[in-house]
Write a protein that holds these residues in place. Structure first.
Motif, PDB file in Angstrom:
ATOM      1  N   MET A  46       0.831  -1.192   0.000  1.00 46.15           N
ATOM      2  CA  MET A  46       0.000   0.000   0.000  1.00 46.15           C
ATOM      3  C   MET A  46       0.882   1.264   0.000  1.00 46.15           C
ATOM      4  SD  MET A  46      -3.239   0.998   2.402  1.00 46.15           S
ATOM      5  CE  MET A  46      -2.286   0.657   3.856  1.00 46.15           C
ATOM      6  N   THR A  47       0.475   2.235  -0.794  1.00 41.34           N
ATOM      7  CA  THR A  47       1.244   3.486  -0.801  1.00 41.34           C
ATOM      8  C   THR A  47       1.014   4.239   0.503  1.00 41.34           C
ATOM      9  OG1 THR A  47       1.055   3.651  -3.193  1.00 41.34           O
ATOM     10  CG2 THR A  47       1.642   5.659  -2.023  1.00 41.34           C
ATOM     11  N   GLU A  48       2.112   4.630   1.137  1.00 41.34           N
ATOM     12  CA  GLU A  48       2.050   5.348   2.417  1.00 41.34           C
ATOM     13  C   GLU A  48       2.958   6.579   2.354  1.00 41.34           C
ATOM     14  OE1 GLU A  48       1.906   1.339   5.252  1.00 41.34           O
ATOM     15  OE2 GLU A  48       3.696   2.576   5.243  1.00 41.34           O
ATOM     16  N   GLN A  49       2.765   7.429   3.352  1.00 33.21           N
ATOM     17  CA  GLN A  49       3.698   8.539   3.539  1.00 33.21           C
ATOM     18  C   GLN A  49       4.330   8.414   4.914  1.00 33.21           C
ATOM     19  OE1 GLN A  49       1.654  12.263   2.809  1.00 33.21           O
ATOM     20  NE2 GLN A  49       2.121  12.128   0.629  1.00 33.21           N
ATOM     21  N   THR A  50       5.563   8.896   5.021  1.00 32.12           N
ATOM     22  CA  THR A  50       6.253   8.887   6.309  1.00 32.12           C
ATOM     23  C   THR A  50       7.093  10.153   6.422  1.00 32.12           C
ATOM     24  OG1 THR A  50       7.673   7.530   7.753  1.00 32.12           O
ATOM     25  CG2 THR A  50       8.300   7.619   5.449  1.00 32.12           C
ATOM     26  N   LEU A  51       7.397  10.553   7.648  1.00 32.12           N
ATOM     27  CA  LEU A  51       8.258  11.723   7.825  1.00 32.12           C
ATOM     28  C   LEU A  51       9.705  11.279   8.015  1.00 32.12           C
ATOM     29  CD1 LEU A  51       8.043  14.973   8.364  1.00 32.12           C
ATOM     30  CD2 LEU A  51       8.958  14.253  10.555  1.00 32.12           C
ATOM     31  N   SER A  52      10.574  11.948   7.299  1.00 32.16           N
ATOM     32  CA  SER A  52      12.012  11.699   7.450  1.00 32.16           C
ATOM     33  C   SER A  52      12.698  13.008   7.837  1.00 32.16           C
ATOM     34  CB  SER A  52      12.578  11.186   6.123  1.00 32.16           C
ATOM     35  OG  SER A  52      13.983  11.159   6.167  1.00 32.16           O
ATOM     36  N   ILE A  53      13.678  12.892   8.714  1.00 38.55           N
ATOM     37  CA  ILE A  53      14.488  14.061   9.080  1.00 38.55           C
ATOM     38  C   ILE A  53      15.963  13.739   8.860  1.00 38.55           C
ATOM     39  CG2 ILE A  53      15.174  15.646  10.939  1.00 38.55           C
ATOM     40  CD1 ILE A  53      12.564  15.083  12.359  1.00 38.55           C
ATOM     41  N   ILE A  54      16.640  14.642   8.175  1.00 38.71           N
ATOM     42  CA  ILE A  54      18.105  14.568   8.126  1.00 38.71           C
ATOM     43  C   ILE A  54      18.584  15.437   9.285  1.00 38.71           C
ATOM     44  CG2 ILE A  54      20.200  14.945   6.763  1.00 38.71           C
ATOM     45  CD1 ILE A  54      18.513  14.698   4.226  1.00 38.71           C
ATOM     46  N   LYS A  55      19.212  14.796  10.268  1.00 40.79           N
ATOM     47  CA  LYS A  55      19.549  15.447  11.533  1.00 40.79           C
ATOM     48  C   LYS A  55      20.777  16.385  11.410  1.00 40.79           C
ATOM     49  CE  LYS A  55      17.592  11.778  14.442  1.00 40.79           C
ATOM     50  NZ  LYS A  55      17.789  10.964  15.664  1.00 40.79           N
ATOM     51  N   PRO A  56      20.989  17.218  12.454  1.00 40.38           N
ATOM     52  CA  PRO A  56      22.071  18.210  12.374  1.00 40.38           C
ATOM     53  C   PRO A  56      23.450  17.645  11.993  1.00 40.38           C
ATOM     54  CG  PRO A  56      20.690  18.690  14.262  1.00 40.38           C
ATOM     55  CD  PRO A  56      20.203  17.376  13.702  1.00 40.38           C
ATOM     56  N   ASP A  57      23.792  16.465  12.510  1.00 38.39           N
ATOM     57  CA  ASP A  57      25.140  15.939  12.203  1.00 38.39           C
ATOM     58  C   ASP A  57      25.329  15.693  10.715  1.00 38.39           C
ATOM     59  OD1 ASP A  57      24.924  12.667  11.795  1.00 38.39           O
ATOM     60  OD2 ASP A  57      23.371  13.412  13.121  1.00 38.39           O
ATOM     61  N   ALA A  58      24.254  15.260  10.037  1.00 38.32           N
ATOM     62  CA  ALA A  58      24.346  14.943   8.608  1.00 38.32           C
ATOM     63  C   ALA A  58      24.236  16.203   7.749  1.00 38.32           C
ATOM     64  CB  ALA A  58      23.267  13.936   8.223  1.00 38.32           C
ATOM     65  N   VAL A  59      23.414  17.168   8.190  1.00 41.98           N
ATOM     66  CA  VAL A  59      23.305  18.439   7.454  1.00 41.98           C
ATOM     67  C   VAL A  59      24.658  19.145   7.497  1.00 41.98           C
ATOM     68  CG1 VAL A  59      22.167  20.698   7.366  1.00 41.98           C
ATOM     69  CG2 VAL A  59      20.822  18.643   7.925  1.00 41.98           C
ATOM     70  N   GLU A  60      25.245  19.123   8.683  1.00 45.48           N
ATOM     71  CA  GLU A  60      26.556  19.754   8.896  1.00 45.48           C
ATOM     72  C   GLU A  60      27.629  19.184   7.968  1.00 45.48           C
ATOM     73  OE1 GLU A  60      28.557  18.980  12.778  1.00 45.48           O
ATOM     74  OE2 GLU A  60      27.763  20.981  13.239  1.00 45.48           O
ATOM     75  N   ARG A  61      27.531  17.906   7.679  1.00 46.58           N
ATOM     76  CA  ARG A  61      28.529  17.257   6.812  1.00 46.58           C
ATOM     77  C   ARG A  61      28.113  17.256   5.336  1.00 46.58           C
ATOM     78  NH1 ARG A  61      28.919  11.671   9.254  1.00 46.58           N
ATOM     79  NH2 ARG A  61      26.979  12.294  10.289  1.00 46.58           N
ATOM     80  N   ASN A  62      27.099  18.082   5.008  1.00 47.23           N
ATOM     81  CA  ASN A  62      26.629  18.216   3.614  1.00 47.23           C
ATOM     82  C   ASN A  62      26.170  16.899   2.996  1.00 47.23           C
ATOM     83  OD1 ASN A  62      26.997  21.039   3.219  1.00 47.23           O
ATOM     84  ND2 ASN A  62      29.206  20.658   3.218  1.00 47.23           N
ATOM     85  N   LEU A  63      25.474  16.092   3.790  1.00 49.74           N
ATOM     86  CA  LEU A  63      25.028  14.778   3.286  1.00 49.74           C
ATOM     87  C   LEU A  63      23.611  14.822   2.706  1.00 49.74           C
ATOM     88  CD1 LEU A  63      26.514  12.601   6.180  1.00 49.74           C
ATOM     89  CD2 LEU A  63      27.293  12.663   3.807  1.00 49.74           C
ATOM     90  N   GLU A  64      23.004  16.007   2.664  1.00 45.97           N
ATOM     91  CA  GLU A  64      21.608  16.112   2.206  1.00 45.97           C
ATOM     92  C   GLU A  64      21.384  15.464   0.837  1.00 45.97           C
ATOM     93  OE1 GLU A  64      20.081  20.138   2.004  1.00 45.97           O
ATOM     94  OE2 GLU A  64      18.298  19.494   0.918  1.00 45.97           O
ATOM     95  N   ASN A  65      22.182  15.860  -0.154  1.00 49.76           N
ATOM     96  CA  ASN A  65      21.940  15.346  -1.512  1.00 49.76           C
ATOM     97  C   ASN A  65      22.163  13.844  -1.595  1.00 49.76           C
ATOM     98  OD1 ASN A  65      21.281  17.877  -2.309  1.00 49.76           O
ATOM     99  ND2 ASN A  65      23.302  18.339  -3.188  1.00 49.76           N
ATOM    100  N   GLU A  66      23.213  13.373  -0.920  1.00 52.99           N
ATOM    101  CA  GLU A  66      23.536  11.937  -0.936  1.00 52.99           C
ATOM    102  C   GLU A  66      22.400  11.122  -0.314  1.00 52.99           C
ATOM    103  OE1 GLU A  66      27.698  12.033  -0.006  1.00 52.99           O
ATOM    104  OE2 GLU A  66      27.630   9.880   0.501  1.00 52.99           O
ATOM    105  N   ILE A  67      21.859  11.606   0.796  1.00 50.44           N
ATOM    106  CA  ILE A  67      20.780  10.879   1.487  1.00 50.44           C
ATOM    107  C   ILE A  67      19.498  10.921   0.653  1.00 50.44           C
ATOM    108  CG2 ILE A  67      19.287  10.903   3.541  1.00 50.44           C
ATOM    109  CD1 ILE A  67      21.811  11.676   5.179  1.00 50.44           C
ATOM    110  N   LYS A  68      19.210  12.077   0.053  1.00 46.23           N
ATOM    111  CA  LYS A  68      18.004  12.191  -0.793  1.00 46.23           C
ATOM    112  C   LYS A  68      18.082  11.253  -1.996  1.00 46.23           C
ATOM    113  CE  LYS A  68      16.216  16.718   0.300  1.00 46.23           C
ATOM    114  NZ  LYS A  68      16.049  18.110  -0.112  1.00 46.23           N
ATOM    115  N   LEU A  69      19.268  11.185  -2.594  1.00 53.40           N
ATOM    116  CA  LEU A  69      19.470  10.299  -3.741  1.00 53.40           C
ATOM    117  C   LEU A  69      19.260   8.841  -3.332  1.00 53.40           C
ATOM    118  CD1 LEU A  69      20.284  10.903  -6.663  1.00 53.40           C
ATOM    119  CD2 LEU A  69      22.625  10.328  -6.070  1.00 53.40           C
ATOM    120  N   PHE A  70      19.715   8.502  -2.137  1.00 52.42           N
ATOM    121  CA  PHE A  70      19.562   7.136  -1.624  1.00 52.42           C
ATOM    122  C   PHE A  70      18.075   6.788  -1.503  1.00 52.42           C
ATOM    123  CE2 PHE A  70      19.449   4.056   1.958  1.00 52.42           C
ATOM    124  CZ  PHE A  70      20.321   3.078   1.479  1.00 52.42           C
ATOM    125  N   PHE A  71      17.271   7.716  -0.973  1.00 55.09           N
ATOM    126  CA  PHE A  71      15.826   7.463  -0.877  1.00 55.09           C
ATOM    127  C   PHE A  71      15.218   7.273  -2.271  1.00 55.09           C
ATOM    128  CE2 PHE A  71      15.876   9.882   3.348  1.00 55.09           C
ATOM    129  CZ  PHE A  71      15.766   8.727   4.095  1.00 55.09           C
TER     130      PHE A  71
END
Ligand code: CMP
Length: 133
Positions: A1-26
């Motif tokens: 079933m199609t669902e929605q969920t909330l995801s947070i990229i936490k401060p440690d990962a934002v600080e290390r510029n991992l946003e794009n890498e994590i988004k691509l992984f999703f």
């Protein structure tokens, strides 16, 4: 079933510029990013968000941590999105997270574990509403 969920990229990962890498992984793992924004929340807001943990010994540290720097909040959508996202994140403690999971790859400690994801469809709705009213 199609669902929605909330995801947070936490401060440690934002600080290390991992946003794009994590988004691509999703996205590469069939979770569509329906909405995304960068926010910095107050300690009170963090405590409100993590209210389910208010009796835990780590509650105060948790509130301080989530409000310590910018975070990326996202609505992820896909088949069994809640469980699927939790599998992609891996165990809460990065030391115990399965190889290839986000927390195994990026997590620093149980507090600085890089990502948060809703633990049920019901909580997902509450958490999505918290950030995207
Ligand atoms: P998260 O999935 O965001 O939900 C609550 C957070 O509390 C968890 O990730 C951890 O980062 C943090 N935490 C700190 N200590 C513990 C602990 N002993 N057990 C579970 N979560 C913890």
């Amino acid at each position: 079933m199609t669902e929605q969920t909330l995801s947070i990229i936490k401060p440690d990962a934002v600080e290390r510029n991992l946003e794009n890498e994590i988004k691509l992984f999703f996205e590469n793992n069939n979770l569509k990013i329906v909405k995304s924004k960068k926010v910095k929340i107050s300690k009170d807001e963090a405590c409100q968000f993590y209210k389910v943990h208010q009796t835990k010994p780590f509650y105060n540290d948790l509130c301080n941590y989530l409000s310590s720097g910018p975070i990326i909040v996202m609505i992820l959508e896909g088949e069994n999105a809640v469980l699927h996202n939790r599998k992609l994140m891996g165990a809460t403690d990065p030391k115990k997270a399965e190889k290839g999971t986000l927390r195994e790859k990026y997590g620093i400690s149980i507090d600085k574990n890089s990502v948060h994801g809703s633990d049920s469809v019901e909580n997902g709705k509450i958490e999505i509403n918290f950030f995207f009213k």
